[in-house]
Enzyme design. Sequence first.
Site, PDB file in Angstrom:
ATOM      1  N   CYS A   2       0.830  -1.211   0.000  1.00 17.32           N
ATOM      2  CA  CYS A   2       0.000   0.000   0.000  1.00 17.32           C
ATOM      3  C   CYS A   2       0.861   1.256   0.000  1.00 17.32           C
ATOM      4  CB  CYS A   2      -0.878   0.026   1.239  1.00 17.32           C
ATOM      5  SG  CYS A   2      -1.891  -1.429   1.407  1.00 17.32           S
ATOM      6  N   ARG A  27       5.552  -0.019  -6.201  1.00 13.36           N
ATOM      7  CA  ARG A  27       5.528  -0.880  -5.018  1.00 13.36           C
ATOM      8  C   ARG A  27       4.496  -2.003  -5.152  1.00 13.36           C
ATOM      9  NH1 ARG A  27       6.961   1.936  -0.078  1.00 13.36           N
ATOM     10  NH2 ARG A  27       5.135   1.009   0.860  1.00 13.36           N
ATOM     11  N   TRP A  75      -2.801  -2.783  -1.583  1.00  9.72           N
ATOM     12  CA  TRP A  75      -2.356  -4.129  -1.926  1.00  9.72           C
ATOM     13  C   TRP A  75      -3.095  -5.044  -0.946  1.00  9.72           C
ATOM     14  CZ3 TRP A  75       0.814  -8.059   0.371  1.00  9.72           C
ATOM     15  CH2 TRP A  75       1.293  -9.003  -0.538  1.00  9.72           C
ATOM     16  N   ASN A  99      -2.063   2.085   5.838  1.00 13.85           N
ATOM     17  CA  ASN A  99      -1.125   1.021   5.429  1.00 13.85           C
ATOM     18  C   ASN A  99      -0.835   0.168   6.655  1.00 13.85           C
ATOM     19  OD1 ASN A  99      -0.935   2.290   3.011  1.00 13.85           O
ATOM     20  ND2 ASN A  99       1.231   2.855   3.204  1.00 13.85           N
ATOM     21  N   GLY A 100      -0.711  -1.132   6.469  1.00 12.92           N
ATOM     22  CA  GLY A 100      -0.366  -1.991   7.610  1.00 12.92           C
ATOM     23  C   GLY A 100      -1.498  -2.953   7.907  1.00 12.92           C
ATOM     24  N   GLU A 478      18.403 -17.344  -6.559  1.00 12.45           N
ATOM     25  CA  GLU A 478      18.039 -16.001  -7.004  1.00 12.45           C
ATOM     26  C   GLU A 478      17.597 -16.014  -8.472  1.00 12.45           C
ATOM     27  OE1 GLU A 478      17.267 -13.398  -5.652  1.00 12.45           O
ATOM     28  OE2 GLU A 478      17.539 -11.812  -7.126  1.00 12.45           O
ATOM     29  N   LYS A 482      13.945 -14.793  -9.688  1.00 13.50           N
ATOM     30  CA  LYS A 482      13.742 -13.761 -10.713  1.00 13.50           C
ATOM     31  C   LYS A 482      12.782 -14.276 -11.779  1.00 13.50           C
ATOM     32  CE  LYS A 482      14.689 -10.942  -9.202  1.00 13.50           C
ATOM     33  NZ  LYS A 482      15.236 -10.890  -7.876  1.00 13.50           N
ATOM     34  N   HIS A 501      18.761 -36.629  -4.728  1.00 16.19           N
ATOM     35  CA  HIS A 501      18.043 -36.952  -3.482  1.00 16.19           C
ATOM     36  C   HIS A 501      16.549 -36.694  -3.614  1.00 16.19           C
ATOM     37  CE1 HIS A 501      21.810 -37.717  -1.551  1.00 16.19           C
ATOM     38  NE2 HIS A 501      22.271 -36.560  -2.009  1.00 16.19           N
ATOM     39  N   LYS A 597       6.679  -4.073  -4.046  1.00 14.20           N
ATOM     40  CA  LYS A 597       8.096  -3.739  -3.930  1.00 14.20           C
ATOM     41  C   LYS A 597       8.555  -3.788  -2.479  1.00 14.20           C
ATOM     42  CE  LYS A 597      12.120  -2.534  -5.344  1.00 14.20           C
ATOM     43  NZ  LYS A 597      12.901  -3.622  -5.925  1.00 14.20           N
TER      44      LYS A 597
HETATM   45  O1  M6R Z   1      13.206  -4.755   0.783  1.00 19.82           O
HETATM   46  P1  M6R Z   1      13.720  -6.130   1.162  1.00 19.82           P
HETATM   47  O2  M6R Z   1      15.039  -6.415   0.598  1.00 19.82           O
HETATM   48  O3  M6R Z   1      13.665  -6.376   2.633  1.00 19.82           O
HETATM   49  O4  M6R Z   1      12.682  -7.114   0.486  1.00 19.82           O
HETATM   50  C1  M6R Z   1      12.762  -8.487   0.676  1.00 19.82           C
HETATM   51  C2  M6R Z   1      11.956  -9.223  -0.381  1.00 19.82           C
HETATM   52  O5  M6R Z   1      10.606  -8.896  -0.284  1.00 19.82           O
HETATM   53  C3  M6R Z   1      12.434  -8.892  -1.811  1.00 19.82           C
HETATM   54  O6  M6R Z   1      13.797  -9.181  -1.968  1.00 19.82           O
HETATM   55  C4  M6R Z   1      11.629  -9.676  -2.846  1.00 19.82           C
HETATM   56  O7  M6R Z   1      11.928 -11.033  -2.769  1.00 19.82           O
HETATM   57  C5  M6R Z   1      11.870  -9.105  -4.242  1.00 19.82           C
HETATM   58  N1  M6R Z   1      10.638  -9.085  -4.970  1.00 19.82           N
HETATM   59  C6  M6R Z   1      12.881  -9.857  -5.004  1.00 19.82           C
HETATM   60  O8  M6R Z   1      12.937  -9.542  -6.355  1.00 19.82           O
END
Ligand code: M6R
Length: 602
Positions: A2, A27, A75, A99-100, A478, A482, A501, A597
């Site tokens: 949000c 975000r 959100w 927000n929250g 990672e 992605k 395994h 975000k």
């Molecule tokens: O802002 P932060 O690094 O604490 O966020 C952690 C995760 O939410 C963030 O890395 C998320 O996995 C991203 N969408 C990765 O691309």
Amino acid sequence: MCGIVGYIGKKEKKKLILEGLGELEYRGYDSAGIAVMKDGKIDAFKATGKLSNLKEKTKNFTSNGEGIAIGHTRWATHGKPTEINAHPHFGKHSYIVHNGIIENYREIKEMLTKKGVVFLSQTDTEVVVYLFEHNLENSKNAFEAFEKTVISLKGAYAILLITTIEPNSIFFAKNAAPLIIGKNSDEVFFGSSDAPLIGHVKEVCYLEDGQYGILDKNEIKLYLNAKKVLPIFKDLPQDRSFAQKEGFRFFMEKEIYEQSSVLGETLMGRIKDNEISLEEIDEHLLDGINAVKICACGTSYHAGLTAGYLFERFAKIRTDVVIASEFRYKDPLLTKDTLFIVISQSGETADTLEALKIAKNAGLKTLAICNVDNSSIVRLADTTILTRAGIEKGVASTKAFATQVATLWLLSIFIAQKRKTADKKSLKLEIDTLLKIPTSLHVDNAVHEKIKRLSKRYLHGHGFFFIGRDIFYPLALEGALKLKEISYLHAEGYPAGEMKHGPIALVDSKLFTVALLPKTMLYDKTKSNIEELSARDATILVISPEQFELADDFIKTKNSSHAMNEFFEMMIILQLLALEIAVRLGNDVDMPRNLAKSVTVE
Ligand code: M6R
């Protein structure tokens, strides 16, 4: 996640609020709304989906002249992303954006329902506006009612509330969710981050947890624990260049290409006379420290896992890496000889912030690796090393990851220096390699073109395995994250040695394997693991400096003598691969579905 924007003043409020919400779009959100109060009357609009829908709805509405406005991008957490659940929520005289998460909303809702309140939405937020109006009935004034309301709330909140009972003011409250006030001589702004305030105000006040108050054009009344406190204003940097894509198709693409230059920023001033110099670290930080615990989420967790290898191997310090949401509830055993490190791009991730609070309460020394100065995590941690990636707009993190890994690598060398666990020659090798990293992060156009062509072969099939060993295992995780974030294809990262395994049972020709095969680290072992997959007819894309005859596709990397060079080069290839597959699938690369975000809720 949000976003909140607020304004008091004479300007066209609808335009200002919509522009401000636009700055927060990256975000992630699924509905948006706005309320404008003028001459004691409130007009409100809400729409699901993109901000363009709200713009369309408000196209005939104008809001020039003295007045007040609040806006929100939602959100969904409690209740579906419908128009009814979108903010602002309203009572008889008042509108609220939040927000929250209000943790005790059910109790409050039950109490108010018994008193005859009928709720329209499924949200936790709506109870707050009704609780305020309920409190109005037995309070001296609106502020007293607001104060009583805030005191009853449990959980995380950044709140703006407007009411026709107090037509010139905004009520606000902040706890465990960011809220910022910006002020000019005749107008006031609110934002849930800096971005909507840049260009409008020069100074801002970052509210602290537990603070609340009331504000009009002339005065901010700020309180903490029922006592008046002075708002502290700081300069707001005015750099807006992040807002442009600079010729790239997506912010994510621009951010991938930027990695070479931002890495230069990360290192700037931190290597002096062949030594790592971290001025932000107190010289006694490592006194009495025998272990490190790292906590983070998502991509930041993968950076943490990478650091786990570097810290143990190079700095010879026991290192444990835990996902923040798991750490919170496992009743962790914490000892004061442990340095507690949190990693976060945004500095606002609720789980990471809570993990940090637990560590602080247990009396541990805490260190944040973070990209956003003045964020909640930075303000709470004893010490911070900023990663200096600049604002990252793509929801899928790229340059933030690169700068986190580089910062943690710096830190591992710094710890090795302090603890004298590495000889001069190996320290020098690390530092020399580190200094050359920005150059090795240049995107090779030919490689990018090859990935664009290759991507068309990886659109179907029933899933992806990303495999690697040692530090290339977190890189595989990672790469898989992605890809799934922006392509919505199923992808998993595995340690290459783990295939047999269990996961190997999934292998057939429609299972795509992306294999990280560096020359500097466990080359033969990883090669055997890839051969095991090839024998089962997996379709394999190998990324390596050495040609691999069993690969269906091959991306050649440079020969290098240091694993970190290979790490960063492969990182770029994985980022571009995810990007190009998502582009071919026609997805919104910068704002992927269901993602935010900054994850400021648990
Ligand atoms: O802002 P932060 O690094 O604490 O966020 C952690 C995760 O939410 C963030 O890395 C998320 O996995 C991203 N969408 C990765 O691309």
